[in-house]
Design a protein around this motif. Structure first.
Motif, PDB file in Angstrom:
ATOM      1  N   GLU A 192      -1.658   8.259   4.840  1.00  0.00           N
ATOM      2  CA  GLU A 192      -1.819   8.312   6.104  1.00  0.00           C
ATOM      3  C   GLU A 192      -3.086   9.305   6.721  1.00  0.00           C
ATOM      4  O   GLU A 192      -3.985   8.781   7.613  1.00  0.00           O
ATOM      5  CB  GLU A 192      -0.528   8.705   6.904  1.00  0.00           C
ATOM      6  N   GLN A 193      -3.215  10.504   6.241  1.00  0.00           N
ATOM      7  CA  GLN A 193      -4.321  11.503   6.335  1.00  0.00           C
ATOM      8  C   GLN A 193      -5.632  10.949   6.237  1.00  0.00           C
ATOM      9  O   GLN A 193      -6.576  11.124   6.992  1.00  0.00           O
ATOM     10  CB  GLN A 193      -3.955  12.660   5.715  1.00  0.00           C
ATOM     11  N   ALA A 202      -3.265  -1.796  10.750  1.00  0.00           N
ATOM     12  CA  ALA A 202      -4.168  -1.647   9.560  1.00  0.00           C
ATOM     13  C   ALA A 202      -4.974  -3.312   9.824  1.00  0.00           C
ATOM     14  O   ALA A 202      -5.473  -3.851   8.790  1.00  0.00           O
ATOM     15  CB  ALA A 202      -3.039  -2.402   8.286  1.00  0.00           C
ATOM     16  N   PHE A 242       2.911  14.647  12.809  1.00  0.00           N
ATOM     17  CA  PHE A 242       2.470  13.584  11.916  1.00  0.00           C
ATOM     18  C   PHE A 242       2.227  12.161  12.534  1.00  0.00           C
ATOM     19  O   PHE A 242       3.164  11.891  13.307  1.00  0.00           O
ATOM     20  CB  PHE A 242       3.211  13.370  10.557  1.00  0.00           C
ATOM     21  N   ALA A 296       0.894  -1.163  -0.243  1.00  0.00           N
ATOM     22  CA  ALA A 296       0.033  -0.175  -0.003  1.00  0.00           C
ATOM     23  C   ALA A 296       0.911   1.324  -0.138  1.00  0.00           C
ATOM     24  O   ALA A 296       2.146   1.346   0.396  1.00  0.00           O
ATOM     25  CB  ALA A 296      -1.047   0.023   1.118  1.00  0.00           C
ATOM     26  N   TYR A 297       0.544   2.423  -0.701  1.00  0.00           N
ATOM     27  CA  TYR A 297       1.254   3.633  -0.703  1.00  0.00           C
ATOM     28  C   TYR A 297       1.929   4.167   0.372  1.00  0.00           C
ATOM     29  O   TYR A 297       0.772   4.377   1.444  1.00  0.00           O
ATOM     30  CB  TYR A 297       0.714   4.632  -1.470  1.00  0.00           C
ATOM     31  N   PRO A 298       3.152   4.217   0.870  1.00  0.00           N
ATOM     32  CA  PRO A 298       3.435   4.915   1.936  1.00  0.00           C
ATOM     33  C   PRO A 298       3.601   6.364   2.094  1.00  0.00           C
ATOM     34  O   PRO A 298       4.754   6.860   1.555  1.00  0.00           O
ATOM     35  CB  PRO A 298       4.800   4.201   2.402  1.00  0.00           C
ATOM     36  N   GLY A 299       2.422   7.321   2.117  1.00  0.00           N
ATOM     37  CA  GLY A 299       2.717   8.563   1.856  1.00  0.00           C
ATOM     38  C   GLY A 299       1.845   9.147   3.053  1.00  0.00           C
ATOM     39  O   GLY A 299       1.036   8.864   3.573  1.00  0.00           O
ATOM     40  N   ILE A 300       2.082  10.526   2.826  1.00  0.00           N
ATOM     41  CA  ILE A 300       1.338  11.588   3.930  1.00  0.00           C
ATOM     42  C   ILE A 300      -0.072  11.585   3.720  1.00  0.00           C
ATOM     43  O   ILE A 300      -0.716  11.515   4.614  1.00  0.00           O
ATOM     44  CB  ILE A 300       1.919  13.197   3.645  1.00  0.00           C
ATOM     45  N   GLY A 313      -0.945  -4.340   1.955  1.00  0.00           N
ATOM     46  CA  GLY A 313      -1.481  -3.720   0.598  1.00  0.00           C
ATOM     47  C   GLY A 313      -1.936  -5.002  -0.179  1.00  0.00           C
ATOM     48  O   GLY A 313      -3.136  -4.680  -0.953  1.00  0.00           O
ATOM     49  N   ILE A 364       7.952   6.508   4.890  1.00  0.00           N
ATOM     50  CA  ILE A 364       7.386   7.546   4.106  1.00  0.00           C
ATOM     51  C   ILE A 364       8.317   8.541   3.508  1.00  0.00           C
ATOM     52  O   ILE A 364       8.045   8.969   2.482  1.00  0.00           O
ATOM     53  CB  ILE A 364       6.162   8.159   5.013  1.00  0.00           C
ATOM     54  N   GLY A 404      -6.331   7.702   6.260  1.00  0.00           N
ATOM     55  CA  GLY A 404      -6.840   6.507   6.829  1.00  0.00           C
ATOM     56  C   GLY A 404      -6.173   5.178   6.300  1.00  0.00           C
ATOM     57  O   GLY A 404      -6.967   4.297   5.930  1.00  0.00           O
ATOM     58  N   GLN A 405      -5.041   5.088   5.625  1.00  0.00           N
ATOM     59  CA  GLN A 405      -4.480   3.704   4.958  1.00  0.00           C
ATOM     60  C   GLN A 405      -4.820   2.543   5.954  1.00  0.00           C
ATOM     61  O   GLN A 405      -5.512   1.479   5.479  1.00  0.00           O
ATOM     62  CB  GLN A 405      -3.074   3.838   4.858  1.00  0.00           C
ATOM     63  N   SER A 406      -4.430   2.659   7.436  1.00  0.00           N
ATOM     64  CA  SER A 406      -4.606   1.527   8.123  1.00  0.00           C
ATOM     65  C   SER A 406      -6.075   1.112   8.032  1.00  0.00           C
ATOM     66  O   SER A 406      -6.521  -0.007   8.145  1.00  0.00           O
ATOM     67  CB  SER A 406      -4.220   1.723   9.595  1.00  0.00           C
ATOM     68  N   PHE A 436     -10.082   9.728  12.907  1.00  0.00           N
ATOM     69  CA  PHE A 436      -9.981   8.133  12.732  1.00  0.00           C
ATOM     70  C   PHE A 436      -9.929   7.940  14.620  1.00  0.00           C
ATOM     71  O   PHE A 436      -9.886   6.673  14.709  1.00  0.00           O
ATOM     72  CB  PHE A 436      -8.671   7.839  12.376  1.00  0.00           C
ATOM     73  N   PHE A 466      -3.180  14.047  15.668  1.00  0.00           N
ATOM     74  CA  PHE A 466      -3.151  13.863  14.218  1.00  0.00           C
ATOM     75  C   PHE A 466      -4.464  13.075  13.553  1.00  0.00           C
ATOM     76  O   PHE A 466      -5.282  13.308  12.840  1.00  0.00           O
ATOM     77  CB  PHE A 466      -2.065  13.461  13.504  1.00  0.00           C
TER      78      PHE A 466
END
Lengths: 327, 290
Positions: free
Chosen positions: A171-172, B213, B250, A164-168, A205, B238, A174-176, B261, B255
Motif C-alpha cells: 500500500e505504501q 486500482a 494507514f 495482488a499482495y495485500p500488505g503494508i 492482481g 491486510i 502504491g498498489q492501486s 500518491f 498517508f
C-alpha cells in the motif's frame, strides 16, 4: 505424470484408487504382455477421469486451478519456448519475483514473456509471495512491455495469482496506482498482447497483466473479480464457510467466461487436468499462441490499439431505459 | 461503512438490521471526529462537514453536485442506464432484489451520477460515485456511464472530474464483468489522455479495491478530502495476511500524500475554487486541425 498422494483432491479419490488397482494389476501381469483385464481397466480409468472432470463444480475447478502439481509459468516457459532470456527489476524499487519477465523464442517469433510465478516448494513460494505481486511487480511487467513495444516484440502474459499482495509495504508503494497504470498503458501498447489465465486469475492482481488483443483461459483455470473466500466473507459474512456457493455464484470457470464474452478461447487441458500431463497442456497452449500470433502479428500498432479498445469497450451487460420503459 | 451518514445510522451500511448508532436520528448528531453534538442543519449547511473539527461526513452525489457546481448548471447524462442481473446472482439476497432496494433507499438509479456542469463559469464533465448505493461499487452500468462520460469529454474537449466514493470496489454480484469495467474505463482514460484531456481525480471516503486500482488512481491531478480511507486491499484483509499492527493513519489521504500518491488534500468547501484554478492552469489545447 505421477502426482504425489499428498496432493490428491478429495473428488479425485476414486481416480487414484482405480489407478492404484491398475498399477497392481499391471505389476502382476508381468511378462504376460497387456492382458484384456488390464486393457479394460485402462478404459474404465479413462472413462472415470473423463466423467469426474466433465462435471466439476465451480469450487472443484478452483481446487484444480490451485493444484500444487499444476504447471506454472516456469513449466510452460521450459516446455514451450526454445530460449528464455530473463530480465529483472522495475528500475525503481526492486525485483519482484512474483512476476517473471524475459525474452523468449516461440517457433519463428521472438516475444516477451510476462508471467506470475507462485513457486514450487516452500522456499520458492515464500520468495515469490505465492504469486502475489507487489507494486514493483506490476511496474517491472510494464517496463519490460514498453521495451517490447519499442522493438516490436509481441507480449505473452501468463496469469496465475490469488491476487495482488495485500500488505503494508504494497500500500505504501502504491498498489492501486501500479495496477491502474498497467490497465491504462496496456490498453494503448502498440504491440500485440496475448493473455492467458493458466491457473488462478484473481481480481485486480490478475487484470494488472491481463489487457490483451487475445485473452484465453486454460480449461480448468478460473478468473474472478475476487476469491471465492473473499466473496463469502463479504457477502455471506461468515468467513469462508460459503466459498463453494460464492464460487458457483460468481461464474468464474472458463466455460462461463467464454459464454460472457470475456475470453476468446478455452484452451483444452489433457484428460484429468494439466497437473496430470504438463506436456500436453503446454502443447495445446503453444498451438493456440501460435495461431494468435499468426492472426495479429501483422497488424499495425494503431490497428491493434483500436481493436483492443473495441474489445474491452463492449464488455458489460445493462439495459437502456427510454422514457416509456426499458429497451 | 459510513455509519456516520447524516440521515440515519444505516443509510449507507447496506445492512438494514444494524441498530442505529449515536444520535443521528432527528435534529442532532454526534461527530465521530471530535465527539461534539452537532445541530444537523448546521452540518448540512456546511456541506456535511463538522463545523467544530472539519470532519468530513458522507455526502450524497446529488448534494455534492448542488454544493460544487454553479447553480442550475448541471446537465445530467445517461441516467437511463439500468443494471441487470447477468449472472442470476444470489447470496443471502438476490442481486435483483438488492438493486430494487438500493434504488428505493437511495433514490438513485445507480451508484454514479454523470453529466456536464460549470464551476465559476468553466465547463467540465463530472462523474460522481455515491457510496450509499451498493457501497459505491462498480458494475457494468457504473463502468458504461464512466466510459460514455469520458468519451463525451474527449469529444467536447472538456476537463473531466471524477469524484470517487466507493468502499465496494468492483461489484461482486456482476462477477468478472465488473472486473472488466476496470479495464474498460482505464482504456477510455488512455484515449482521453492521448487526446490531451485533463482528468482531475478526487478521492473521498472511502475509495478502495477495484475503483482505487483503476480510474481513481489515474488522474493527471489527484486531490483527496481530508482523512478519507483510500487503498487497494481493505485494512482487515491486510491484517489477516501480515498479522502486524497497521501503522497509525494507514491508508488515509494524509498517508497517501506522504507517500507521494496525492497532489493536494482539499477541504470540501475549497473544491470548487481549486478545480477552477486547475482548469485555468491546465487548459486543453484546441483540437489540432487535420
Amino acid at each position: 505424470m505421477a502426482v504425489s498422494s499428498s496432493l490428491y483432491l478429495p473428488f479425485e479419490k476414486p481416480i487414484y484408487e482405480l489407478e492404484a488397482q491398475l498399477s497392481e494389476l499391471e505389476a502382476n501381469s508381468n511378462g504376460k504382455g497387456v492382458t484384456d483385464e488390464v486393457r479394460k481397466m485402462r478404459r474404465d480409468l479413462d472413462n472415470l477421469v473423463r466423467k469426474v472432470y466433465e462435471n466439476l463444480s465451480a469450487w472443484q475447478t478452483v481446487q484444480v486451478a490451485r493444484h500444487q502439481a499444476r504447471p506454472q509459468s516456469s513449466d510452460y516457459i521450459e516446455l514451450i519456448f526454445e530460449e528464455f532470456f530473463e530480465l529483472h527489476g522495475d528500475r525503481a524499487i526492486g525485483d519482484d519475483k512474483a512476476i517473471v519477465t524475459g525474452f523468449a523464442k516461440l517457433g519463428d517469433y521472438r516475444v516477451l514473456v510476462v508471467g506470475h510465478q507462485k513457486g514450487k516448494n516452500t522456499q520458492e513460494r515464500s520468495e515469490r509471495f505465492f504469486g502475489c505481486a507487489h507494486p514493483e511487480g506490476y511496474r517491472k511487467a510494464l517496463e519490460k512491455m514498453k521495451l517490447a513495444e519499442k522493438y516490436g516484440l509481441p507480449v505473452i502474459c501468463m496469469i496465475d495469482t490469488p491476487g495482488a499482495y495485500p500488505g503494508i509495504g504494497a500500500e505504501q508503494r502504491g498498489q492501486s496506482l501500479m495496477i491502474a497504470n498497467n490497465l491504462l498503458e496496456m490498453s494503448r501498447l502498440k504491440t500485440p498482447i496475448i493473455c492467458t489465465v493458466i491457473g488462478e486469475g484473481c481480481s485486480g492482481g490478475a487484470l494488472g497483466i491481463g489487457i490483451g488483443d487475445r485473452v484465453c483461459m486454460l480449461q480448468f483455470a478460473y478468473y474472478s473479480v475476487i476469491s471465492p473466500e473473499g466473496c463469502s466473507g463479504i457477502l455471506w459474512k461468515e468467513g469462508d464457510s460459503h466459498k463453494e456457493e460464492a464460487a458457483e455464484a460468481m461464474k468464474l470457470t472458463s466455460k462461463d467466461l467464454y459464454r460472457l464474452g470475456v475470453i476468446d478461447d478455452v484452451v483444452e487441458e489433457p484428460l484429468g487436468g494439466a497437473h496430470r500431463d504438463h506436456r500436453t497442456a503446454a502443447w495445446n497452449l503453444k498451438s493456440v499462441w501460435l495461431r494468435y500470433l499468426r492472426e495479429i502479428s501483422h497488424l499495425s500498432g494503431e490497428e491493434l490499439v483500436d481493436q483492443r479498445y473495441s474489445k474491452f469497450r463492449r464488455m458489460g451487460v445493462f439495459e437502456e431505459a427510454s422514457a416509456g420503459g426499458t429497451t | 461503512m459510513n455509519q456516520e451518514s447524516l440521515e440515519t445510522g444505516d443509510k449507507s451500511s447496506g445492512n438494514q438490521r444494524r441498530p442505529k448508532r449515536g444520535v443521528p436520528e432527528g435534529l442532532f448528531l454526534r461527530c465521530p471526529g471530535c465527539g461534539a453534538t452537532l445541530y444537523k442543519k448546521d452540518v448540512e449547511r456546511n456541506q456535511n462537514v463538522c463545523p467544530e473539527c472539519d470532519h468530513h461526513f458522507y455526502i450524497s452525489a446529488r448534494d455534492r453536485i448542488t454544493h460544487l457546481v454553479d447553480s442550475d448548471s448541471f446537465e445530467e447524462w445517461f441516467d437511463n442506464l439500468r443494471s441487470v442481473d447477468p449472472l442470476a446472482f444470489v447470496d443471502r439476497k438476490s442481486y435483483k432484489d438488492r438493486l430494487v432496494d438500493e434504488r428505493k433507499r437511495t433514490k438513485l438509479n445507480e451508484a454514479i451520477v454523470c453529466g456536464r456542469a460549470f464551476v465559476r463559469g468553466r465547463p467540465f464533465v463530472a462523474a460522481i460515485t455515491d457510496s450509499a448505493f451498493s457501497m459505491g461499487s462498480m458494475g457494468s452500468v457504473v463502468g458504461e456511464k464512466l466510459v460514455r462520460s469520458i468519451e463525451k469529454a474527449t469529444e467536447l474537449r472538456l476537463p473531466l472530474v471524477i469524484i470517487s466514493a466507493s468502499g465496494g470496489g468492483a461489484r461482486m454480484q456482476e462477477g468478472i464483468l465488473s472486473l472488466m469495467q476496470m479495464a474498460k474505463v482505464s482504456a477510455a482514460l488512455a484515449k482521453y489522455d492521448d487526446a490531451g484531456g485533463l482528468y482531475v481525480s478526487v478521492l473521498t471516503n472511502p475509495t478502495m479495491g477495484g475503483v482505487a486500482a483503476s480510474f481513481a488512481s489515474l488522474g493527471d491531478i489527484t486531490l483527496a478530502e481530508p482523512k478519507a480511507l483510500i487503498g487497494f486491499a481493505g485494512p482487515r484483509t491486510i491484517w489477516a495476511t501480515v498479522r502486524l499492527e497497521l501503522p497509525k493513519g494507514f491508508q488515509t489521504s494524509e498517508f497517501l500524500l506522504a507517500h507521494g500518491f496525492v497532489d493536494r488534500i482539499v477541504h470540501r468547501r475549497s473544491l470548487r475554487d481549486e478545480l477552477a484554478n486547475i482548469f485555468d492552469y491546465c487548459r486543453l489545447k484546441p483540437k489540432p486541425s487535420k
